[in-house]
Design a protein around this motif. Structure first.
Motif, mmCIF file in Angstrom:
data_model
loop_
_atom_site.group_PDB
_atom_site.id
_atom_site.type_symbol
_atom_site.label_atom_id
_atom_site.label_comp_id
_atom_site.label_asym_id
_atom_site.label_seq_id
_atom_site.Cartn_x
_atom_site.Cartn_y
_atom_site.Cartn_z
ATOM 1 N N ARG A 64 37.063 52.583 55.085
ATOM 2 C CA ARG A 64 37.323 54.019 54.940
ATOM 3 C C ARG A 64 37.988 54.345 53.604
ATOM 4 O O ARG A 64 37.935 55.483 53.150
ATOM 5 N N ALA A 65 38.631 53.348 52.994
ATOM 6 C CA ALA A 65 39.230 53.561 51.668
ATOM 7 C C ALA A 65 38.185 53.389 50.568
ATOM 8 O O ALA A 65 38.508 53.454 49.386
ATOM 9 N N GLY A 66 36.939 53.120 50.956
ATOM 10 C CA GLY A 66 35.882 52.978 49.955
ATOM 11 C C GLY A 66 35.635 51.556 49.511
ATOM 12 O O GLY A 66 34.920 51.319 48.541
ATOM 13 N N ILE B 164 35.493 43.738 38.378
ATOM 14 C CA ILE B 164 35.056 43.935 36.992
ATOM 15 C C ILE B 164 33.896 44.925 36.930
ATOM 16 O O ILE B 164 33.796 45.730 36.012
ATOM 17 N N ALA B 165 33.033 44.874 37.963
ATOM 18 C CA ALA B 165 31.874 45.768 37.993
ATOM 19 C C ALA B 165 32.226 47.144 38.563
ATOM 20 O O ALA B 165 31.359 48.000 38.699
ATOM 21 N N GLY B 166 33.505 47.347 38.938
ATOM 22 C CA GLY B 166 33.958 48.688 39.304
ATOM 23 C C GLY B 166 34.143 48.960 40.783
ATOM 24 O O GLY B 166 34.560 50.055 41.160
ATOM 25 N N ALA B 167 33.852 47.975 41.644
ATOM 26 C CA ALA B 167 33.930 48.235 43.085
ATOM 27 C C ALA B 167 35.355 48.095 43.608
ATOM 28 O O ALA B 167 36.172 47.381 43.030
ATOM 29 N N ARG B 168 35.651 48.788 44.720
ATOM 30 C CA ARG B 168 36.862 48.492 45.466
ATOM 31 C C ARG B 168 36.569 47.222 46.283
ATOM 32 O O ARG B 168 35.658 47.214 47.107
ATOM 33 N N ALA C 125 46.183 49.712 43.824
ATOM 34 C CA ALA C 125 45.436 48.740 43.011
ATOM 35 C C ALA C 125 44.690 49.453 41.888
ATOM 36 O O ALA C 125 44.739 49.025 40.732
ATOM 37 N N ASP C 126 44.018 50.545 42.224
ATOM 38 C CA ASP C 126 43.269 51.278 41.204
ATOM 39 C C ASP C 126 44.198 52.002 40.235
ATOM 40 O O ASP C 126 43.971 52.009 39.027
ATOM 41 N N ARG C 127 45.262 52.615 40.782
ATOM 42 C CA ARG C 127 46.144 53.420 39.941
ATOM 43 C C ARG C 127 46.825 52.559 38.877
ATOM 44 O O ARG C 127 46.937 52.956 37.728
ATOM 45 N N TYR C 128 47.273 51.364 39.305
ATOM 46 C CA TYR C 128 48.031 50.528 38.366
ATOM 47 C C TYR C 128 47.209 49.360 37.801
ATOM 48 O O TYR C 128 47.725 48.562 37.037
ATOM 49 N N ARG C 129 45.957 49.232 38.230
ATOM 50 C CA ARG C 129 45.123 48.083 37.831
ATOM 51 C C ARG C 129 45.889 46.777 38.063
ATOM 52 O O ARG C 129 46.205 46.038 37.143
ATOM 53 N N ILE C 130 46.118 46.512 39.341
ATOM 54 C CA ILE C 130 46.957 45.370 39.709
ATOM 55 C C ILE C 130 46.503 44.847 41.074
ATOM 56 O O ILE C 130 46.003 45.626 41.897
ATOM 57 N N ARG D 254 31.982 56.919 45.650
ATOM 58 C CA ARG D 254 31.373 57.544 44.458
ATOM 59 C C ARG D 254 32.195 58.723 43.954
ATOM 60 O O ARG D 254 32.022 59.182 42.836
ATOM 61 N N LYS D 255 33.086 59.223 44.842
ATOM 62 C CA LYS D 255 33.902 60.378 44.430
ATOM 63 C C LYS D 255 35.278 59.969 43.912
ATOM 64 O O LYS D 255 36.104 60.820 43.590
ATOM 65 N N LEU D 256 35.525 58.658 43.851
ATOM 66 C CA LEU D 256 36.802 58.182 43.299
ATOM 67 C C LEU D 256 36.808 58.397 41.786
ATOM 68 O O LEU D 256 35.738 58.466 41.171
ATOM 69 N N PRO D 257 37.994 58.485 41.173
ATOM 70 C CA PRO D 257 38.038 58.670 39.718
ATOM 71 C C PRO D 257 37.287 57.536 39.005
ATOM 72 O O PRO D 257 37.376 56.391 39.431
ATOM 73 N N PRO D 258 36.540 57.861 37.950
ATOM 74 C CA PRO D 258 35.810 56.804 37.230
ATOM 75 C C PRO D 258 36.773 55.823 36.572
ATOM 76 O O PRO D 258 37.904 56.181 36.232
ATOM 77 N N LYS D 259 36.330 54.570 36.427
ATOM 78 C CA LYS D 259 37.149 53.549 35.777
ATOM 79 C C LYS D 259 36.547 53.278 34.404
ATOM 80 O O LYS D 259 35.481 52.665 34.310
ATOM 81 N N PRO D 260 37.217 53.731 33.350
ATOM 82 C CA PRO D 260 36.601 53.650 32.009
ATOM 83 C C PRO D 260 36.610 52.240 31.411
ATOM 84 O O PRO D 260 36.095 52.051 30.325
ATOM 85 N N TRP D 261 37.156 51.278 32.137
ATOM 86 C CA TRP D 261 37.317 49.934 31.563
ATOM 87 C C TRP D 261 36.325 48.915 32.103
ATOM 88 O O TRP D 261 36.294 47.777 31.668
ATOM 89 N N ILE D 262 35.499 49.295 33.107
ATOM 90 C CA ILE D 262 34.670 48.290 33.786
ATOM 91 C C ILE D 262 33.536 47.786 32.906
ATOM 92 O O ILE D 262 33.218 48.380 31.870
ATOM 93 N N LEU D 263 32.909 46.701 33.310
ATOM 94 C CA LEU D 263 31.720 46.185 32.630
ATOM 95 C C LEU D 263 30.490 46.578 33.432
ATOM 96 O O LEU D 263 30.367 46.226 34.603
ATOM 97 N N ASN D 264 29.610 47.324 32.803
ATOM 98 C CA ASN D 264 28.372 47.701 33.491
ATOM 99 C C ASN D 264 27.199 47.752 32.516
ATOM 100 O O ASN D 264 26.203 48.388 32.760
ATOM 101 N N GLY D 265 27.352 47.030 31.410
ATOM 102 C CA GLY D 265 26.323 47.070 30.372
ATOM 103 C C GLY D 265 26.725 48.078 29.309
ATOM 104 O O GLY D 265 27.126 49.186 29.631
#
Lengths: 249, 185, 356
Positions: free
Chosen positions: C19-21, C70-74, C159-164, C190-201
């Motif tokens: 439920r947290a995505g 790294i690919a952006g998933a929770r 985890a997402d807020r602090y990248r930890i 998909r509605k979570l804030p985007p992560k500008p640091w991930i690797l996706n190509g």
């Protein structure tokens, strides 16, 4: 007008190499960069170099790169690929990394048929740590931890990881090549291209094992290193297509 | 009110389900509950037990070192729990399988020939509901109606015939316990 | 909002994660937390974008989580004490590379193989970062089924807020016990804030590298200090504790998780005999809620730390009190679950010995 016969692929950064003279990594990096460019996949490729000499591959190959812990590249690549199945994900691993500390991760990624590509650089020693015995060190070969040569009774024999991986149901393409002659370099490029294309066609696990010279730790000249690959290394690790099911549906 | 009940028997007798139905029904009745199953290696040894705590205020520990109530379906469970029960505690005993009496004299023991009643109903699988019916009737910790509603919600989609069997089991168990109580008085 | 459900702790964490995505789970079987991966295997299969992998080892599992992050998933993994030891390498890399991930430790009796009974012996391991190197991880300690749900949601958000990396530190009892729980609403990842640091190509942008090899010592030093500044911010923003019956208390019992529940039952019993005793329950074990200790009334001079270990949080309590009052300890390591009566006796004895 002069004909252009060689140029640096854009995907290869214009920087000074940190690799030793005669090292094979530079050639292999360039081949990967050329293949990425030929297939026009630079904007969707993600590389995973783990600890080892080639951990700095991201300084040279200009695509997204995620450094992995020693031996864990296929596990990290698995996580990336499962979340982004339409990206091209490759691991770039040495022999110590892939065939010793990462054996479990490698075999199980192959067995699950993870749709990733492994570039397996086999130079028969631990390079970064100073030339200790690797799982692929040949019997009798000198290293800093086999000062009398690798001994079957004490150390066991060299591990044929690629042959083992070919036995798994999820692997589709496994080839062993070398980068010690122009002919072998061309073959290696073809193999890398085939592995990437196999991934793009969602075939499953692909791997190219590349016999690569390490003159510094072999304590040979680059020329002698190339000869040694032909004469000795390739007799233990024959250059061949070990498995190819890319044409099967 | 804070009551701790142990349900115990062989694996396959529906022991864990019995406890779960009680806990679920008590939750729907607005009470605080905890349900703690035995787990791991012990489970695979063939015995099963769970502890259900029902209370009208916050529950500290879901574990019971001295349960108020015990519902025991086989002899090893009777031997195990009779020694630790609180004085004056109620034990519902499956007398079809346990042919000896607890040695403790300060327990209120209700013997229910659950396997025999189940055979009369034509299904061994009603065994746990017969025991649960006897348990709620005797202790008043919940009611046959509550438990029946709870069960209906838990096994949503089960066919009507099985639900009818379960209802009969609960009612027969409850009736048996109440009759026993009258006789003993 | 739906009704309360009666679910076991491991299932609550799994459902709350979905439920947290959370869309990626990798793990390896170990008792007493097997119901968590079992639940995830089913839940992920029901989602169009869910991935479940039963990994070949704990080590592989945490590294798969690293890849998914790294690919952006929770992403999440879970285990129990011996398995957590195997994941430690990955915790260090998550911290170094500043990657979000949620790790669940359903602690069991240890060291070594130990047993499968509830225990709190992994406190040091969890609160001192979890792996090699100079860093900390957020550690949350649920003490009820409801908190298993609520803190799981918070774990992914932190985890997402602090990248930890964030660890949920529970034990076999919290994992196996069922309690009524109100599950949180589902988030669409998909509605979570985007992560500008991930690797996706590297499409339409320069290529990125996520790494932890910092060969230049001055660069590594700067990175370490950067992490410290982040840790300090986390300490200011999320440290949390529950206090109960502390207003007139002469003894503060300090306990977390399962031990805190038992302590609460014990305090209820001694209060009935007229003893003035309260509870201080850290909810965040790291950051440790030091502020709450400093804010305690001067009249509290006796502190009883109660843990299902030989005394680990004890050290943090002493550090937080900074020499103030007398700190006592009662511990039950190795798996036995102490009873409220037993702890009530310990409190009573202390109360009378100190002539309070």
């Amino acid at each position: 007008m002069a004909k252009l016969v060689f140029k640096r692929p854009k995907t290869l950064k214009q920087v000074i190499s940190h690799y030793c003279p005669g090292c094979g990594h530079g050639i292999i990096h360039r081949l990967i960069a050329e293949v990425i460019e030929d297939l026009d996949i630079g904007e969707k490729t993600i590389g995973v170099p783990p600890a080892g000499c080639a951990v700095l591959a991201y300084n040279y190959i200009d695509v997204d790169m995620a450094e992995a812990a020693h031996g864990r590249a296929t596990a990290v690549a698995t996580g990336i690929k499962r979340i982004l199945p339409d990206r091209i994900v490759f691991a770039y691993q040495g022999d110590g990394d892939m065939a010793a500390i990462g054996t479990a991760e490698t075999i199980h990624a192959a067995n699950r048929g993870e749709n990733i590509t492994c570039i397996f650089v086999n130079n028969g020693v631990y390079g970064m740590t100073g030339g200790q015995m690797a799982p692929t060190t040949i019997l009798g070969q000198l290293s800093t931890t086999t000062p009398g040569g690798r001994d079957m009774a004490r150390d066991g024999g060299p591990l044929d990881l690629s042959e083992m991986l070919a036995l798994t149901s999820g692997s589709v393409y496994i080839e062993r090549t070398a980068v010690n002659s122009p002919k072998n370099v061309r073959r290696t490029k073809k193999a890398i291209a085939k592995a990437f294309k196999s991934q793009m066609a969602n075939r499953g696990f692909s791997l190219v094992e590349i016999l690569s010279p390490c003159p510094t730790n072999w304590k040979m000249s680059p020329v002698d290193s190339h000869r040694w690959i032909d004469k000795v290394a390739a007799s233990v690790f024959p250059l061949r297509v070990i498995k190819d099911k890319t044409e099967e549906s | 009110m804070l009551k701790k009940t142990v349900f115990a028997g062989f694996g396959g007798q529906g022991v864990l389900m019995m406890g779960y139905v009680l806990a679920f029904s008590a939750m729907r009745d607005g009470l605080q509950v905890t349900y703690l199953p035995s787990y791991g290696a012990e489970v695979r040894g063939g015995t099963a037990n769970c502890t259900v705590v029902v209370s009208d205020e916050e529950i500290a520990s879901p574990v019971s070192s001295s349960p108020d109530f015990a519902v025991v379906l086989n002899r090893p469970s009777m031997m195990k729990y009779q020694g630790v029960m609180t004085s004056g505690g109620i034990m519902i005993l499956n007398s079809s399988l346990v042919d000896v009496d607890p040695s403790r004299k300060d327990l209120d023991v209700v013997k229910v020939p659950a396997n025999d009643i189940a055979a009369e109903l034509g299904s061994d699988r009603t065994l746990n509901m017969i025991m649960l019916g006897a348990f709620v009737a005797k202790t008043g910790i919940s009611s046959v109606d509550s438990v029946m509603n709870g069960l209906g919600e838990i096994v949503k989609g089960k066919n009507a015939r099985i639900m009818e069997l379960n209802r009969k089991g609960l009612e027969r168990g409850a009736a048996y316990a109440l009759r026993e109580q009258k006789v003993s008085r | 909002m739906s009704e309360k459900v009666l679910m076991r702790g491991t299932h609550v964490v799994a459902e709350a994660a979905v439920r947290a995505g959370c869309r990626f789970y990798a793990g390896y079987p170990i008792t007493p937390q097997n119901e968590l991966p079992e639940y995830m295997s089913d839940a992920m299969a029901r989602l169009e974008d869910g991935t479940f992998i039963q990994a070949e080892s704990e080590l592989a599992a945490i590294n798969m989580v690293i890849g998914a992050s790294i690919a952006g998933a929770r992403a999440m993994t879970s285990s129990s004490s011996p398995g957590i030891s195997l994941k430690q390498e990955g915790f260090s890399f998550l911290a170094a590379q500043e990657l979000p991930a949620v790790i669940v430790n359903i602690m069991r009796g240890s060291p070594g193989l130990g047993n499968i009974a509830p225990s709190q012996g992994d406190y040091f391991q969890a609160t001192r970062g979890g792996g090699h190197g100079d860093y900390r991880s957020i550690v949350l300690a649920p003490a009820s089924g409801q908190e298993m749900a609520d803190l799981t949601r918070k774990a992914f958000d932190y985890a997402d807020r602090y990248r930890i990396p964030v660890m949920i530190l529970a034990d076999g009892m919290m994992g196996q016990m069922m309690e009524p729980v109100l599950l949180p609403e589902s988030i669409d990842p998909r509605k979570l804030p985007p992560k500008p640091w991930i690797l996706n190509g590297a499409k339409g942008r320069p290529s990125r590298v996520i790494k932890s090899l910092l060969l230049d010592p001055s660069v590594e030093e700067a990175h370490n200090w950067k992490l410290v500044r982040k840790h300090e911010m986390i300490g200011r923003e999320i440290s949390d504790a529950e206090t109960d019956l502390m207003d007139d208390a002469r003894i503060a019992v300090i306990a977390y998780g399962t031990a805190a529940r038992i302590a609460k039952g014990a305090i209820k019993r001694v209060r009935e005999t007229g003893l003035k005793v309260g509870l201080l329950r850290p909810v965040t074990l790291w950051p440790f809620p030091e502020k709450v200790f400093r804010g305690l009334d001067e009249s509290v001079e006796n502190f009883l730390v109660f843990e299902m270990s030989t005394g680990q949080m004890l050290e943090d309590v002493k550090l937080s009190l900074a020499g103030r009052g007398e700190v006592h300890f009662y511990g039950r390591p190795g798996g036995p679950i102490p009873t409220p009566d037993e702890v009530a006796k310990v409190i009573s004895r202390l109360y009378h010995r100190q002539k309070l």
